[in-house]
Structure formats: structure tokens, C-alpha cells
Enzyme design. Structure first.
Site, mmCIF file in Angstrom:
data_model
loop_
_atom_site.group_PDB
_atom_site.id
_atom_site.type_symbol
_atom_site.label_atom_id
_atom_site.label_comp_id
_atom_site.label_asym_id
_atom_site.label_seq_id
_atom_site.Cartn_x
_atom_site.Cartn_y
_atom_site.Cartn_z
ATOM 1 N N GLY A 240 0.712 -1.305 -0.050
ATOM 2 C CA GLY A 240 0.051 -0.186 0.037
ATOM 3 C C GLY A 240 0.931 1.237 0.061
ATOM 4 C CG HIS A 241 -1.258 5.019 0.454
ATOM 5 N ND1 HIS A 241 -2.383 5.299 0.294
ATOM 6 C CD2 HIS A 241 -1.362 4.648 1.902
ATOM 7 C CE1 HIS A 241 -3.376 5.362 1.098
ATOM 8 N NE2 HIS A 241 -2.721 4.938 2.028
ATOM 9 C CG ASN A 242 2.824 7.328 2.224
ATOM 10 O OD1 ASN A 242 1.803 7.366 1.756
ATOM 11 N ND2 ASN A 242 3.877 7.859 2.072
#
Length: 357
Positions: A240-242
């Protein structure tokens, strides 16, 4: 496939092993123990096959240091798996061939493309893309605007690199993988409708990373999703993001990591592990297959289960789980016996003092 033959002495020097037998034996390839034949080298990783060494038909064999008696030429090493990996890689290595840019590729404006590249048909490069030396882009690769790709990178068929993403040196990305898709970020309004949050960050893949087929690594909401040096990621993984993964991690197939989860170095995640968002796994954490991790873990932790608990505790719990039906029967029998004892020691109404006037 025929490979250039190597002297056994050369191979022993490559893996810093102890040579046993004729150093001039010529080796032209690597095969498994059961199928290896003349001109090939094989290996035994442990002593379970030690009794079968006399069955070996290969011209040479790689064995653990603990094997003292062997009738065929051999290389003794501490780690046979590592040694055979290095020897096999030597045989299959192919020199880079710079075929240039195929006429059926599409190249945007202001791209930086050196002479030593191999860009296949149906590759699409957006504007201002920068490629390093000896980059190989297989058919169907898409690289969006402002992406940067380092030296000696291989992108197999249908890989997608999102805008502004950065790929380091000696990175291998297998077919169908998407780097830099939008992160899964939404805000929900009072009526229950989901409003998309812009995903304006990037993905950074550091040197010597390998990523399997059909894996998706989301771009950051802000900043970057970051895969650090030497990490190896299997097929069908979702990051996922980050997310940030430390150096030399191993992420096995079908792992899912929710947004903003981070790890230290040398972390190992077994197949189908799920990690909740906004947690951190310390260095050398190991998570068993199919586990669900909801909290941060200290360095060196080894966990398993859903929710994940210390691995040894999980093993004991799993053993107890198999005995639950028997334990339930025993509990019911104990309750029945307790009830009978209770009736035996508790006087009935007819035996009470009040009943005797």
C-alpha cells in the site's frame, strides 16, 4: 542449453570452497541430484542424502563441510545452497546485447536514452523519461512521464512504471507488475460516499531489488513508498501507499501490507501474510505464512497465527486446538461427575432437620 565449460578448480575458487579430487574436471552446467550426469555439477544441502552419495552420476558435487568421505570430485562448503546459486548464476549469465530502440516502440519528448539499451516492440516511454546504461525493456512495458530507471535494469513484458517513480540499478521486475498505481486512499462523507484522496507521491525502488510477477506497489499519498536495497519480493504481492521495506527483506507470494506500514532490515514475511497499517516490524522479524499482524513487533520477533503471537506459543496453541473436541467431552464428563457428587453430599428436603419436626 550448452554453456562454456569451467574447471572444477575455478568453481571452487568462486565459492571459496575446499576442492576434493581432480581440479581439472570440466563442468558445463548444474543439475539436481537425481538428474545430473557427466559434465554437470550437483549438490547435497544436508546429510539426509549422505547415504546416497555413491549413487551420484554427476562429474562433481557440492557438499557440506561435514561430509568427509566422498568418491567423486567435490567442493566442500559451509552453505551448499549459496554455493550452487553462485555457480549456477555463472553458467547462465548472458552478456547484455544493445539492440537499440525498436521502430515499433513509442518514445516521448525530451527522454534521455543512452546508446546501450534494448527497447523491444510496443514499449511506451512518456515524456522526460531517463534510462540508465544497459536497460532492457521487454514488449509491452509502459514507463510514464518523468520516471527514472537506473543501470542494468530488466523490465519484463507488460510492466508498468508510474509517473515520477524511481528505479535503482540492477533491478529486475517480472511480467505484469505495476509500480506507482494510485494508493487506496478515500475520505467518507456524511452520506457514506467515498471521496478519493489525491495520491501525489512516488515509488522508489533501490538497487539490487527483484520483484515478481503481477505485484502492485502503490505510490505514496505524499512523499514516497520505498523498497530498500537488496529486498526480494515474490509474485502477487500488494504494498500500500507509503509502505517502507528495509534492506535485504524477503516478501513471499500474496503478502498484503496496508498503508504506512514499515519494516527494518532482513525481515521475512511468509506467504499470504497480512499486515495492518501504520505499524513497524523491527529488524530480522519473521512472520509465518497466513499470519495476520496487527501490532508493531520488536527486532528479532518470530510470530505466527491470527492475530500473530510468538511462534512457539502459536505452535502450542495449535497443538491444543486439535485436542479441543476431546477436551470438551472431558469437561462435560467432569461437570456431570461434579453434579452427581454435589447431589450426594447435599441433603435433600426429606433429610433436612425441618422435615423431622
Amino acid at each position: 542449453m550448452a554453456y562454456e565449460q569451467k574447471r572444477l578448480a575455478e568453481l571452487a575458487a568462486l565459492v571459496q570452497g575446499e576442492l576434493v579430487g581432480d581440479p581439472e574436471v570440466l563442468i558445463g552446467g548444474v543439475a539436481d541430484f537425481d538428474s545430473a550426469g557427466k559434465g554437470e555439477i550437483t549438490f547435497v544441502a544436508d546429510l539426509k542424502r549422505g547415504a546416497r552419495l555413491d549413487e551420484c552420476k554427476a562429474s562433481a558435487i557440492i557438499v557440506p563441510n561435514s561430509v568427509t568421505e566422498i568418491s567423486v570430485p567435490a567442493i566442500r562448503v559451509r552453505n551448499p545452497y549459496l554455493a550452487v546459486a553462485r555457480i549456477h548464476a555463472l553458467f547462465v549469465a548472458e552478456p547484455f546485447v544493445a539492440t537499440g530502440i525498436d521502430a515499433r516502440a513509442v518514445v516521448g519528448q525530451d527522454c534521455h536514452i543512452p546508446a546501450e539499451v534494448a527497447i523491444s516492440p510496443l514499449v511506451y516511454l512518456g515524456n522526460r523519461v531517463r534510462l540508465g546504461q544497459r536497460v532492457a525493456l521487454h514488449p509491452g512495458v509502459v514507463v510514464y512521464d518523468d520516471a527514472v530507471i537506473g543501470d542494468d535494469v530488466v523490465l519484463y513484458a507488460n510492466v508498468t512504471i508510474g509517473r515520477c517513480c524511481r528505479i535503482g540499478n540492477r533491478v529486475i521486475i517480472h511480467s505484469g507488475t505495476v509500480i506507482g498505481s494510485d494508493g487506496f486512499g478515500y475520505a467518507t462523507d456524511g452520506s457514506g460516499r467515498h471521496v478519493k484522496r489525491p495520491q501525489v507521491g512516488v515509488v522508489q525502488i533501490d538497487d539490487d531489488v527483484e520483484i515478481g510477477a503481477n505485484t502492485c506497489i502503490d505510490r505514496a499519498t505524499f512523499g514516497k513508498t520505498w523498497i530498500k536495497r537488496g529486498t526480494k519480493i515474490d509474485n502477487l504481492v500488494q504494498l500500500g501507499h507509503n509502505v517502507m521495506i528495509g534492506e535485504d527483506a524477503m516478501v513471499v507470494a500474496q503478502v498484503g501490507m496496508a498503508g504506512s506500514t514499515t519494516t527494518g532490515n532482513n525481515v521475512v514475511l511468509g506467504g499470504q501474510v497480512g499486515l495492518a497499517g501504520h505499524i513497524h516490524l523491527g529488524d530480522r522479524v519473521m512472520v509465518a505464512a497466513k499470519s495476520g499482524v496487527h501490532n508493531s513487533l520488536e527486532p528479532g520477533a518470530i510470530v505466527a497465527g491470527i492475530p500473530a503471537i510468538p511462534h512457539k506459543t502459536w505452535l502450542r496453541a495449535s497443538a491444543a486446538y486439535a485436542k479441543l473436541p476431546e477436551m470438551v467431552r472431558e469437561m462435560r464428563e467432569l461437570r456431570r461427575q461434579i453434579a452427581e457428587l454435589s447431589r450426594a453430599i447435599t441433603p435433600g428436603e426429606e433429610d433436612s432437620p425441618e422435615s423431622n419436626g
